[in-house]
Design an enzyme around this catalytic site. Structure first.
Site, PDB file in Angstrom:
ATOM      1  N   ASP A 138      -5.661   6.422  -0.704  1.00 24.11           N
ATOM      2  CA  ASP A 138      -5.025   5.646   0.364  1.00 24.11           C
ATOM      3  C   ASP A 138      -6.061   4.940   1.231  1.00 24.11           C
ATOM      4  O   ASP A 138      -5.725   4.075   2.038  1.00 24.11           O
ATOM      5  CB  ASP A 138      -4.147   6.581   1.217  1.00 24.11           C
ATOM      6  CG  ASP A 138      -3.158   5.817   2.075  1.00 24.11           C
ATOM      7  OD1 ASP A 138      -2.979   4.603   1.831  1.00 24.11           O
ATOM      8  OD2 ASP A 138      -2.563   6.432   2.977  1.00 24.11           O
TER       9      ASP A 138
ATOM     10  N   ASP B  50       0.222  -4.759   4.873  1.00 32.55           N
ATOM     11  CA  ASP B  50      -1.180  -4.444   4.599  1.00 32.55           C
ATOM     12  C   ASP B  50      -1.947  -5.656   4.035  1.00 32.55           C
ATOM     13  O   ASP B  50      -3.127  -5.565   3.744  1.00 32.55           O
ATOM     14  CB  ASP B  50      -1.248  -3.250   3.641  1.00 32.55           C
ATOM     15  CG  ASP B  50      -2.437  -2.348   3.931  1.00 32.55           C
ATOM     16  OD1 ASP B  50      -3.002  -2.461   5.039  1.00 32.55           O
ATOM     17  OD2 ASP B  50      -2.808  -1.553   3.048  1.00 32.55           O
TER      18      ASP B  50
ATOM     19  N   ASP C 122       0.845  -1.188   0.000  1.00 34.84           N
ATOM     20  CA  ASP C 122       0.000   0.000   0.000  1.00 34.84           C
ATOM     21  C   ASP C 122       0.888   1.248   0.000  1.00 34.84           C
ATOM     22  O   ASP C 122       1.349   1.693   1.049  1.00 34.84           O
ATOM     23  CB  ASP C 122      -0.920  -0.011   1.238  1.00 34.84           C
ATOM     24  CG  ASP C 122      -1.828   1.225   1.291  1.00 34.84           C
ATOM     25  OD1 ASP C 122      -1.916   1.935   0.262  1.00 34.84           O
ATOM     26  OD2 ASP C 122      -2.449   1.449   2.351  1.00 34.84           O
TER      27      ASP C 122
ATOM     28  N   ARG D 283     -10.870  -0.507   2.042  1.00 38.36           N
ATOM     29  CA  ARG D 283     -12.329  -0.594   2.089  1.00 38.36           C
ATOM     30  C   ARG D 283     -12.924  -0.782   0.686  1.00 38.36           C
ATOM     31  O   ARG D 283     -13.986  -1.385   0.541  1.00 38.36           O
ATOM     32  CB  ARG D 283     -12.904   0.639   2.806  1.00 38.36           C
ATOM     33  CG  ARG D 283     -12.605   1.938   2.132  1.00 38.36           C
ATOM     34  CD  ARG D 283     -12.835   3.130   3.036  1.00 38.36           C
ATOM     35  NE  ARG D 283     -11.757   3.336   4.003  1.00 38.36           N
ATOM     36  CZ  ARG D 283     -11.751   4.286   4.940  1.00 38.36           C
ATOM     37  NH1 ARG D 283     -12.775   5.103   5.044  1.00 38.36           N
ATOM     38  NH2 ARG D 283     -10.739   4.411   5.774  1.00 38.36           N
TER      39      ARG D 283
ATOM     40  N   GLU E  31      -7.896   2.601   0.428  1.00 35.04           N
ATOM     41  CA  GLU E  31      -8.109   1.608  -0.637  1.00 35.04           C
ATOM     42  C   GLU E  31      -8.621   0.270  -0.116  1.00 35.04           C
ATOM     43  O   GLU E  31      -9.312  -0.446  -0.831  1.00 35.04           O
ATOM     44  CB  GLU E  31      -6.810   1.385  -1.420  1.00 35.04           C
ATOM     45  CG  GLU E  31      -5.799   0.388  -0.813  1.00 35.04           C
ATOM     46  CD  GLU E  31      -5.313   0.750   0.584  1.00 35.04           C
ATOM     47  OE1 GLU E  31      -5.302   1.961   0.896  1.00 35.04           O
ATOM     48  OE2 GLU E  31      -4.965  -0.142   1.366  1.00 35.04           O
TER      49      GLU E  31
ATOM     50  N   LYS F 240       1.550   8.028   0.282  1.00 32.66           N
ATOM     51  CA  LYS F 240       1.913   8.103   1.702  1.00 32.66           C
ATOM     52  C   LYS F 240       3.228   8.852   1.863  1.00 32.66           C
ATOM     53  O   LYS F 240       4.119   8.706   1.025  1.00 32.66           O
ATOM     54  CB  LYS F 240       2.090   6.686   2.264  1.00 32.66           C
ATOM     55  CG  LYS F 240       0.805   5.941   2.532  1.00 32.66           C
ATOM     56  CD  LYS F 240       1.088   4.621   3.234  1.00 32.66           C
ATOM     57  CE  LYS F 240      -0.192   3.814   3.422  1.00 32.66           C
ATOM     58  NZ  LYS F 240      -1.127   4.400   4.382  1.00 32.66           N
TER      59      LYS F 240
HETATM   60  N1  BES Z   1      -3.225   0.379   5.240  1.00 35.85           N
HETATM   61  C1  BES Z   1      -3.628   1.631   5.739  1.00 35.85           C
HETATM   62  C2  BES Z   1      -3.949   1.631   7.229  1.00 35.85           C
HETATM   63  C3  BES Z   1      -2.802   1.371   8.176  1.00 35.85           C
HETATM   64  C4  BES Z   1      -2.096   2.430   8.721  1.00 35.85           C
HETATM   65  C5  BES Z   1      -2.479   0.092   8.558  1.00 35.85           C
HETATM   66  C6  BES Z   1      -1.072   2.194   9.608  1.00 35.85           C
HETATM   67  C7  BES Z   1      -1.457  -0.143   9.453  1.00 35.85           C
HETATM   68  C8  BES Z   1      -0.763   0.923   9.985  1.00 35.85           C
HETATM   69  C9  BES Z   1      -4.881   2.111   5.021  1.00 35.85           C
HETATM   70  O1  BES Z   1      -5.024   1.706   3.715  1.00 35.85           O
HETATM   71  C10 BES Z   1      -4.826   3.597   5.027  1.00 35.85           C
HETATM   72  O2  BES Z   1      -3.922   4.131   4.460  1.00 35.85           O
HETATM   73  N2  BES Z   1      -5.791   4.218   5.682  1.00 35.85           N
HETATM   74  C11 BES Z   1      -5.830   5.624   5.802  1.00 35.85           C
HETATM   75  C12 BES Z   1      -7.266   6.058   5.665  1.00 35.85           C
HETATM   76  C13 BES Z   1      -7.456   7.530   5.511  1.00 35.85           C
HETATM   77  C14 BES Z   1      -6.937   7.993   4.180  1.00 35.85           C
HETATM   78  C15 BES Z   1      -8.930   7.834   5.640  1.00 35.85           C
HETATM   79  C16 BES Z   1      -5.282   6.028   7.165  1.00 35.85           C
HETATM   80  O3  BES Z   1      -5.500   5.280   8.123  1.00 35.85           O
HETATM   81  O4  BES Z   1      -4.601   7.031   7.265  1.00 35.85           O
HETATM   82 ZN    ZN Z   2      -4.101  -0.115   3.241  1.00 41.75          ZN
HETATM   83 ZN    ZN Z   3      -4.021   2.968   2.319  1.00 46.77          ZN
END
Ligand code: BES
Ligand code: ZN
Ligand code: ZN
Length: 469
Positions: free
Chosen positions: A313, A254, A236, A317, A315, A243
């Site tokens: 990001d 991920d 991811d 969901r 993604e 990111k």
């Molecule tokens: N894979 C990440 C979530 C994540 C973050 C897992 C840290 C493990 C450690 C997910 O896809 C993501 O990036 N989520 C975003 C959502 C936001 C853009 C609403 C997040 O958590 O920042």
């Molecule tokens: Zn993710």
């Molecule tokens: Zn993500």
């Protein structure tokens, strides 16, 4: 580390003593002098008498598993080949924690180290004066569950260059073959033909084709039908909503939700549980390229719902949305449908890095999952939905938006997003497990070494066993 469960006194090089305090120990004086009090998370090695002491303060799984993990570390730090541990004949409550504590804490991931140390495997002889069938069964089950956890850790720890959706599909097929269950893998053509535009879009920019993995374990006389869906983001990067550098590191993890469901179905089949299980994984890589999906795109999921993308990001969901629809379209009369995902950083912020967030519409089911999780040695807590947070993912131009209009409650708004893809008849049969915290650790804790932890596998086996009782 090998374990030998025996009712014969086998001579071992070292002796392990798990103890709650030191007042009853014959070595009490020297232990006192050395400052060892027999408390949780402490241990001591007396080289002259070849004794390893490890403290515990409760008879619960967690305390015992951590204590034996401490002892295992000491054994590993020596060149001795064997150690003994004596348990009572009525140790059925303790044995699971001890066996899993040993296997889980002695796990090593050496795939990428050029210095291959050839260390002979050390053995822990667990001596029980009177072995019973019950104890042997507990031992075998704990061994299988630990193996599954360690398999999941191997997958999660493997670098993204060596573990992409096709690799994940191949590993899934191998696991299925090992326990004689069915494996089906679909590629992007299938996603397009079956209107899985949401999942397809996430993987569009990757040179590695997305894969939809479906393993099924269908024993005769199954008492329940349970579907496990996992987020399998083999990487991811965040996509166009890229990111920041520091946040991208570790994002090979991920895929942990997907790996957990593969480990769970393998263990359940190996144990011959009386339950039909389907493990469905959306294996996808979220990358950047000229054809990447974009913030502002509108995607249509398999159930016809439209999604406004405001952040690429978020993604996981989008992948799960289609996988959940696929599961409910393909599998009829589901008793339970559970999904597992490293879905949000917000969950880690909210409940800490050791705990899984459990969400869903049925309070009783949530509480059951939390209870079964704790029994199995995993931290979990329920996060409740509410009507106001549900409004936060409303979109002005589509049915739903992939991010909320507020920074607050991010784990719950992600869970509420998924609820849009749960069909009416399954609303109360569904749970969402956000394992973003516990799935991966950069600092070892308890019996978890650095890296993938195999989170959710132990909880799942305990939960499945209890749901079919
Ligand atoms: N894979 C990440 C979530 C994540 C973050 C897992 C840290 C493990 C450690 C997910 O896809 C993501 O990036 N989520 C975003 C959502 C936001 C853009 C609403 C997040 O958590 O920042
Ligand atoms: Zn993710
Ligand atoms: Zn993500």
């Amino acid at each position: 580390m090998k374990i030998n469960l025996t009712d014969k006194k086998i001579k071992s090089d070292l002796e392990i003593i798990l103890t709650n305090g030191i007042k009853d120990l014959e070595d009490k004086e020297i232990l006192e002098q050395l400052g060892f009090e027999g408390k949780d998370e402490t241990s001591l090695f007396l080289p002259e008498s070849k004794k390893i002491f490890a403290g515990y303060e409760g008879e619960d799984y967690e305390s015992l598993a951590i204590a034996i993990a401490q002892a295992v570390k000491k054994v590993k730090s020596t060149k001795y080949e064997s150690a003994s541990l004596v348990l009572d004949s009525d140790c059925s409550e303790k044995l699971k924690a001890i066996v899993e504590g040993i296997y889980l804490s002695s796990y090593e991931f050496n795939k990428y180290s050029s210095k291959k140390e050839k260390k002979t495997k050390q053995t822990i002889n667990i001596f029980v004066p009177k072995l019973s069938k019950k104890l042997e069964d507990i031992y075998e089950e704990s061994k299988t569950v630990s193996k599954a956890v360690n398999k999941v850790r191997d997958m999660v720890n493997t670098a993204p260059a060596d573990f992409y959706p096709k690799t994940m599909a191949n590993v899934a097929k191998d696991l299925a073959k090992d326990v004689n269950i069915k494996a089906v893998v679909h590629g992007e053509k299938y996603l397009l033909e079956n209107k899985m535009n949401s999942m397809y879009s996430v993987g569009k920019a990757s040179t590695n084709e997305s894969k939809l993995i479906h393993l099924s374990y269908t024993p005769k006389n199954a008492k329940k039908k349970i579907v496990l869906v996992g987020k399998g983001l083999t990487y991811d990067s965040g996509g166009l909503s890229l990111k920041p550098a520091d946040f991208m590191v570790t994002m090979k993890m991920d895929k942990s939700g997907g790996c957990a469901v593969l480990g769970t179905i393998w263990a359940a089949a190996k144990l011959g549980l009386d339950v039909e299980i389907h493990a469905i994984v959306g294996a996808v890589e979220n990358m950047v390229a000229g054809n990447a999906y974009k913030p502002d795109d509108i995607l249509t999921a398999k159930n016809g719902k439209t999604i406004e993308v405001r952040n690429t990001d978020a993604e996981g969901r989008l992948v799960l949305a289609d996988c959940l629809c696929y599961a409910q379209d393909e599998i009829k009369d589901i008793d339970y449908i559970f999904d597992y995902a490293t879905l949000t950083g917000a969950c880690v912020v909210g409940v800490g890095q050791y705990t899984t967030g459990v969400m869903g519409n049925c309070d009783k089911l949530k509480q059951t999952a939390v209870k079964r999780s704790h029994e199995a040695g995993e931290y979990a807590t329920a996060l409740d939905f509410n009507r106001f947070l549900r409004k936060a993912i409303k979109s002005q131009i589509a049915d739903v938006c992939n991010i909320a209009n507020t920074r607050y409650g991010g784990a719950i708004t992600a869970g509420l997003f998924l609820d849009n893809f749960i069909y009416e008849e399954n609303k109360n049969k569904w749970l969402h497990f956000d394992i973003a915290g516990p799935a991966y650790v950069e600092k070892e804790w308890g019996y978890n070494p650095y890296g993938g932890t195999g989170a959710a596998v132990r909880m799942n086996i305990n939960l499945l066993k209890n749901l079919i009782k």
